[in-house]
Design a protein around this motif. Sequence first.
Motif, mmCIF file in Angstrom:
data_model
loop_
_atom_site.group_PDB
_atom_site.id
_atom_site.type_symbol
_atom_site.label_atom_id
_atom_site.label_comp_id
_atom_site.label_asym_id
_atom_site.label_seq_id
_atom_site.Cartn_x
_atom_site.Cartn_y
_atom_site.Cartn_z
ATOM 1 N N LEU A 88 0.929 -1.238 0.177
ATOM 2 C CA LEU A 88 0.082 -0.114 0.080
ATOM 3 C C LEU A 88 1.044 1.516 -0.064
ATOM 4 C CD1 LEU A 88 -2.448 -0.927 2.761
ATOM 5 C CD2 LEU A 88 -2.567 -1.436 0.472
ATOM 6 N N SER A 89 0.330 2.226 -0.673
ATOM 7 C CA SER A 89 1.293 3.621 -0.397
ATOM 8 C C SER A 89 0.675 4.283 0.485
ATOM 9 C CB SER A 89 0.822 4.335 -1.883
ATOM 10 O OG SER A 89 1.440 3.909 -3.088
ATOM 11 N N ALA A 90 1.747 4.571 1.576
ATOM 12 C CA ALA A 90 1.483 5.081 2.897
ATOM 13 C C ALA A 90 0.910 6.748 2.278
ATOM 14 C CB ALA A 90 2.449 5.243 3.787
ATOM 15 N N GLY A 91 -0.011 7.282 3.159
ATOM 16 C CA GLY A 91 -0.595 8.620 2.982
ATOM 17 C C GLY A 91 -1.432 8.774 1.894
ATOM 18 N N SER A 92 -1.833 7.784 1.337
ATOM 19 C CA SER A 92 -2.548 7.826 -0.061
ATOM 20 C C SER A 92 -4.191 7.131 0.268
ATOM 21 C CB SER A 92 -2.189 6.998 -1.282
ATOM 22 O OG SER A 92 -2.133 5.705 -1.091
ATOM 23 N N LEU A 93 -4.939 7.162 -0.787
ATOM 24 C CA LEU A 93 -6.363 6.787 -0.989
ATOM 25 C C LEU A 93 -6.186 5.148 -0.373
ATOM 26 C CD1 LEU A 93 -9.280 7.289 -1.447
ATOM 27 C CD2 LEU A 93 -8.737 6.478 -3.748
ATOM 28 N N GLU A 94 -5.293 4.413 -0.800
ATOM 29 C CA GLU A 94 -5.148 3.294 -0.374
ATOM 30 C C GLU A 94 -5.280 2.574 0.933
ATOM 31 O OE1 GLU A 94 -2.717 1.408 -4.157
ATOM 32 O OE2 GLU A 94 -1.685 1.676 -2.555
ATOM 33 N N GLU A 95 -4.538 3.718 1.681
ATOM 34 C CA GLU A 95 -4.937 3.480 3.300
ATOM 35 C C GLU A 95 -6.421 3.388 3.535
ATOM 36 O OE1 GLU A 95 -2.569 4.403 6.426
ATOM 37 O OE2 GLU A 95 -1.130 5.575 5.118
ATOM 38 N N LEU A 96 -7.122 4.355 3.062
ATOM 39 C CA LEU A 96 -8.540 4.197 3.482
ATOM 40 C C LEU A 96 -9.353 2.904 2.804
ATOM 41 C CD1 LEU A 96 -10.564 6.331 4.872
ATOM 42 C CD2 LEU A 96 -11.362 7.014 2.474
ATOM 43 N N VAL A 97 -8.794 2.518 1.647
ATOM 44 C CA VAL A 97 -9.263 1.289 0.919
ATOM 45 C C VAL A 97 -9.165 0.055 2.011
ATOM 46 C CG1 VAL A 97 -9.143 -0.246 -0.993
ATOM 47 C CG2 VAL A 97 -9.218 2.230 -1.179
ATOM 48 N N TYR A 98 -7.867 0.250 2.299
ATOM 49 C CA TYR A 98 -7.421 -0.977 3.405
ATOM 50 C C TYR A 98 -8.261 -0.934 4.701
ATOM 51 C CZ TYR A 98 -5.098 -4.109 6.439
ATOM 52 O OH TYR A 98 -4.607 -4.914 7.463
ATOM 53 N N THR A 99 -8.279 0.475 5.182
ATOM 54 C CA THR A 99 -8.864 0.316 6.737
ATOM 55 C C THR A 99 -10.664 0.017 6.452
ATOM 56 O OG1 THR A 99 -9.344 2.609 6.219
ATOM 57 C CG2 THR A 99 -7.571 1.772 7.597
ATOM 58 N N ARG A 100 -11.240 0.328 5.280
ATOM 59 C CA ARG A 100 -12.533 -0.140 4.899
ATOM 60 C C ARG A 100 -12.549 -1.733 4.802
ATOM 61 N NH1 ARG A 100 -16.110 4.052 1.224
ATOM 62 N NH2 ARG A 100 -15.897 5.788 2.307
ATOM 63 N N GLN A 101 -11.593 -2.328 4.260
ATOM 64 C CA GLN A 101 -11.619 -3.669 4.220
ATOM 65 C C GLN A 101 -11.507 -4.400 5.644
ATOM 66 O OE1 GLN A 101 -7.925 -5.191 1.911
ATOM 67 N NE2 GLN A 101 -8.860 -4.806 0.169
ATOM 68 N N VAL A 102 -10.809 -3.681 6.618
ATOM 69 C CA VAL A 102 -10.739 -4.376 7.966
ATOM 70 C C VAL A 102 -12.184 -4.136 8.501
ATOM 71 C CG1 VAL A 102 -9.675 -3.952 10.254
ATOM 72 C CG2 VAL A 102 -8.253 -3.726 8.155
ATOM 73 N N TYR A 103 -12.791 -2.948 8.281
ATOM 74 C CA TYR A 103 -14.076 -2.789 8.797
ATOM 75 C C TYR A 103 -15.150 -3.890 8.218
ATOM 76 C CZ TYR A 103 -18.664 -0.275 9.694
ATOM 77 O OH TYR A 103 -19.849 0.062 10.070
ATOM 78 N N LYS A 104 -15.138 -4.208 6.951
ATOM 79 C CA LYS A 104 -15.868 -4.899 6.416
ATOM 80 C C LYS A 104 -15.463 -6.451 6.798
ATOM 81 C CE LYS A 104 -16.582 -2.310 2.208
ATOM 82 N NZ LYS A 104 -16.183 -2.160 0.685
ATOM 83 N N GLN A 105 -14.239 -6.822 7.091
ATOM 84 C CA GLN A 105 -14.052 -8.148 7.393
ATOM 85 C C GLN A 105 -14.236 -8.320 8.982
ATOM 86 O OE1 GLN A 105 -9.820 -7.829 6.238
ATOM 87 N NE2 GLN A 105 -10.000 -10.058 6.396
ATOM 88 N N GLN A 106 -14.479 -7.424 9.928
ATOM 89 C CA GLN A 106 -14.817 -7.425 11.030
ATOM 90 C C GLN A 106 -16.476 -7.560 11.301
ATOM 91 O OE1 GLN A 106 -13.323 -3.714 12.986
ATOM 92 N NE2 GLN A 106 -11.776 -5.019 14.022
ATOM 93 N N LEU A 107 -17.143 -6.760 10.321
ATOM 94 C CA LEU A 107 -18.625 -7.089 10.303
ATOM 95 C C LEU A 107 -19.030 -8.392 10.140
ATOM 96 C CD1 LEU A 107 -20.222 -3.670 8.577
ATOM 97 C CD2 LEU A 107 -20.200 -4.549 11.113
ATOM 98 N N SER A 108 -18.040 -8.979 8.878
ATOM 99 C CA SER A 108 -18.465 -10.379 8.514
ATOM 100 C C SER A 108 -18.246 -11.369 9.737
ATOM 101 C CB SER A 108 -17.563 -10.630 7.242
ATOM 102 O OG SER A 108 -17.833 -11.926 6.793
ATOM 103 N N ASN A 109 -17.150 -11.064 10.507
ATOM 104 C CA ASN A 109 -16.834 -11.922 11.430
ATOM 105 C C ASN A 109 -18.017 -11.815 12.721
ATOM 106 O OD1 ASN A 109 -14.702 -12.863 10.515
ATOM 107 N ND2 ASN A 109 -13.095 -11.513 11.339
ATOM 108 N N ILE A 110 -18.439 -10.829 12.798
ATOM 109 C CA ILE A 110 -19.653 -10.575 13.722
ATOM 110 C C ILE A 110 -20.941 -11.070 13.252
ATOM 111 C CG2 ILE A 110 -20.960 -8.831 14.924
ATOM 112 C CD1 ILE A 110 -18.558 -6.619 14.798
#
Length: 851
Positions: free
Chosen positions: A652-674
């Motif tokens: 991932l490119s630090a300080g770019s839009l890709e950080e937000l893309v990845y954190t949304r991935q984490v959010y979605k993965q957590q919702l799926s686990n829940i």
Amino acid sequence: MSLNAFKEALKPCKSILNSSQSSSSSQISHPSLPTRKPPKTSLSRQLLRLNDPADFSPPNELKISEPDPNFNAGSRNSKCEEEKEKEAEIRPIDVKLESFRSFDHTGPYEPLLLSLSAEIPAVQVPASINSLLLEHQREGVKFLYNLYKNNHGGILGDDMGLGKTIQAIAFLAAVFGKGSDESDTVLTSHDVNRDEKKGPVLIICPSSVILNWESEFSKWSTFGVAVYHGVNRDLVIDKLKAGDVEIIITSFDTYRIQGSILSNIQWEILIVDEAHRLKNEKSKLYTACMKIKTLKRYGLTGTVMQNKIMELFNLFDLVVPGGLGTREHFREFYDEPLKHGQRSSAPQRFVQIAEERKQHLVSVLQKYMLRRTKDETIGHLMMGKEDNVVFCAMSELQKRVYQRILQLPDIQCLINKDLPCSCGSPLKQAECCQRTVPNGMIWPYLHRDNPEGCDSCPFCLVLPCLVKLQQISNHLELIKPSPKDDHDKQMKDAEFASAVFSTDIDLVGGSATQSGSFMGLSDVRHCGKMRALERLMHSWISMGDKILLFSYSVRMLDILEKFIIRKGYSFSRLDGSTPTSVRQSLVDDFNSSPSKQVFLISTRAGGLGLNLVSANRVVIFDPNWNPAQDLQAQDRSFRYGQKRHVTVFRLLSAGSLEELVYTRQVYKQQLSNIAVAGKMEKRYFEGVQDSKEFRGELFGICNLFRDLSDKLFTSNIVGVHDKQGIYFDDPLQETSSVESKGIGGRRTKAKPTLEDLGAVYAHRNEDVVNLRSRCLVNEKQSLSREQDDEQRRPPPEERKESDATGEAETVEIVMDPPVCDASKKRKSDHSSLLAVLMGIDEAELNKLMLA
């Protein structure tokens, strides 16, 4: 076969050893004689023979008997010679039998009874199929049959690579009495004595796996299978009406177009492979599938939920209509409480309600869904996987170009859309004077046919602007015009590139159409992620590893291909333009050829039907908004048959839009686990999906176009960098220094590794998503540990004296985990808990970790 060759094959059968040979003749080595091939028989008969070694024993089998009173020394040599000859005849068969038994570790050659023992007719998986199933696959077949028996549908939600296709075929073979050959079919049909005529089966799947389904049916059963796809569709319907076809396989696109014809047929069973494709209730495909005339609908998917909890309802409402209530009831009773309870600052009352609703939802889903992971099923047969996320520093040129894009009038219009308009009206800018952007770089081209703007202005700019930011995050050459576009598009892209490159335009070779300059495109100076990739690949190739390199963009694959050629690595490539008929040969060549080092794959084209277990290194060059896409890419290598530890690197490119893309991935993965697994996840984020009131740091247009260049955005949110320390596996440096290693040989300080890769931060995805998750089975153990800590806690007066130094001690603990006693105890507790869950001793677990 010629006559002479046939005579030569018969010679060993007629040759008789000379009985007058002396005892010394036993030491003479005879030349090896050709053997005849055994006659072709059914697989079931061969397996039965191998299971009964008595059928293979020679007529004069060696037996232990009482000593012969007439025994003399003169006949001793001849008797020993006869015994050796008999042993030589027996030994090869025993060796073959033992090798087969060691291979067939899945189970004995016997049918798997699915119905009750006293139930007539009996429903069972034929022995020829059951003997080759793994234990978790047998459980999956039983689950499907129990749903079928009760006239229900359901979902088989196993991870990718656990054999959902085979489980479905075994289930159908049991219901219809089909084996892997005609003898099994006849025997089963005679014993079962079925009176009722069952209807046909419809299988809907992606077009890329139709051939795979057809091939698996031919291997495992004797069904009459036809593919309803292509120009001969009408002939398939005629065969179906004549009773010559039992299984119909079609693609999603074909069914969406021809659904009116297929929906008029009364189907016995519907199976939807990759069922997550039906997550959108407004799509034509979903509407067409709802009209299928059967209640026995089964979905096969490894990602039951990808982006939203409501997708879970859409999928279940298709296979189990009404099983989760109405759509509005599900949204109010499950969706909203679970999302708001996951908010980082949610009140305790919200968290408690979310916990109750989550448990209730899981209890309902378990009736209609079977969900298993690789760790739960075949984890003991694999070496494991490590998913590293590396935040690479962008080059200085990338940073300057990224900043210039954020200052464009188009993006500034989106950022300031909710501010009051400067004309003095009470309306917002997006509703008044700034609804259109005539002076922008992107808006005029989008509205070249309607200068007054469109109905969705200015929100029509969101997607094109996001694409430009993602292109800059990956490689500067991507924002240059593509030679495949039309002339007007190339001219507009050249103007855009000239504006954002500004004074740096000479460093990138101008703003004209992306040139074919080999040296320019393969240069890593101006791309932070390619610099990290260069370092990683150099280390891996020197160690003999094989690499899978994924990218979402085909143009990025072109650049990576030139980079690999420049480095001299041998590679294969697969993207959307690769014909379906060639894909499997590319996969087989890569798996079998030691010279193939890298496989370039498009993330979209490589999601299905590829088994690349020869590779043990996976690089995902650019993240996807949908976390399932990246997880499926990893599973191309991490699946049954993988003999090595798989290491994944997401760049991932630090300080770019890709950080937000990845954190949304984490959010979605957590919702799926829940929602799906019923886990309790760490509440990292303040934002709530689809909520205008709680957008937090993740959602909303302002967050998408926020400048993150001066922040450790992801690190500050998940808290891994500051609170937990970094445990980053260093594949580049030697591990000779004992002081730099932690448990299992892993480095405990990531700074040298990150500097070598040109990265600013890194962590493991499983640590962020699953480190703080707790299942209900662990709550009692956690409570007991807290009680023990409370008993060892010092008295209040001693506690006050230590408060002043508590903060400094905490920092010391975090910065130096190997020396801290508290950290050692925490790791020991985690190891003990993990050993209990795996059902092994802690010593065995430590050996596995060291291995």
